[in-house]
Design an enzyme around this catalytic site. Structure first.
Site, PDB file in Angstrom:
ATOM      1  N   ASP A  36       1.032   4.475   0.089  1.00  0.00           N
ATOM      2  CA  ASP A  36       0.392   5.751   0.414  1.00  0.00           C
ATOM      3  C   ASP A  36       1.326   6.679   1.165  1.00  0.00           C
ATOM      4  O   ASP A  36       0.889   7.640   1.788  1.00  0.00           O
ATOM      5  CB  ASP A  36      -0.864   5.508   1.236  1.00  0.00           C
ATOM      6  CG  ASP A  36      -0.554   4.878   2.596  1.00  0.00           C
ATOM      7  OD1 ASP A  36       0.602   4.490   2.830  1.00  0.00           O
ATOM      8  OD2 ASP A  36      -1.473   4.785   3.428  1.00  0.00           O
TER       9      ASP A  36
ATOM     10  N   ASP B   2       0.869  -1.167   0.000  1.00  0.00           N
ATOM     11  CA  ASP B   2       0.000   0.000   0.000  1.00  0.00           C
ATOM     12  C   ASP B   2       0.909   1.221   0.000  1.00  0.00           C
ATOM     13  O   ASP B   2       1.428   1.627   1.029  1.00  0.00           O
ATOM     14  CB  ASP B   2      -0.892  -0.018   1.242  1.00  0.00           C
ATOM     15  CG  ASP B   2      -1.872   1.142   1.260  1.00  0.00           C
ATOM     16  OD1 ASP B   2      -1.978   1.860   0.247  1.00  0.00           O
ATOM     17  OD2 ASP B   2      -2.536   1.333   2.277  1.00  0.00           O
TER      18      ASP B   2
END
Length: 70
Positions: free
Chosen positions: A16, A14
């Site tokens: 992010d 992920d």
């Protein structure tokens, strides 16, 4: 204890901002989308403020912001 090695064909991350700073890439992707929709691009810092609540909210916030600039 002997462990058998199994090949791994895929890793998912992920991205992010936890492992890498992906703000510029995210902003570029959003701005490409906006441009294809004949909407004005947004500043990277503006788009970065919209990151963190998932893709649907990122797109919704970006569209609202860009629509307000037309």
């Amino acid at each position: 204890m002997k462990r058998s090695a199994r090949p791994c064909g895929l890793f998912l991350f992920d991205l992010d901002g936890t492992l890498i700073d992906s703000r510029a890439d995210i902003a570029r992707s959003v701005n490409i989308t906006l441009t294809r929709m004949d909407m004005p691009p947004l500043a990277e810092s503006c788009i970065a403020d919209f990151v963190g609540s998932g893709l649907p909210q990122l797109i919704e916030r970006s569209l609202r912001e860009a629509a307000g600039r037309q």
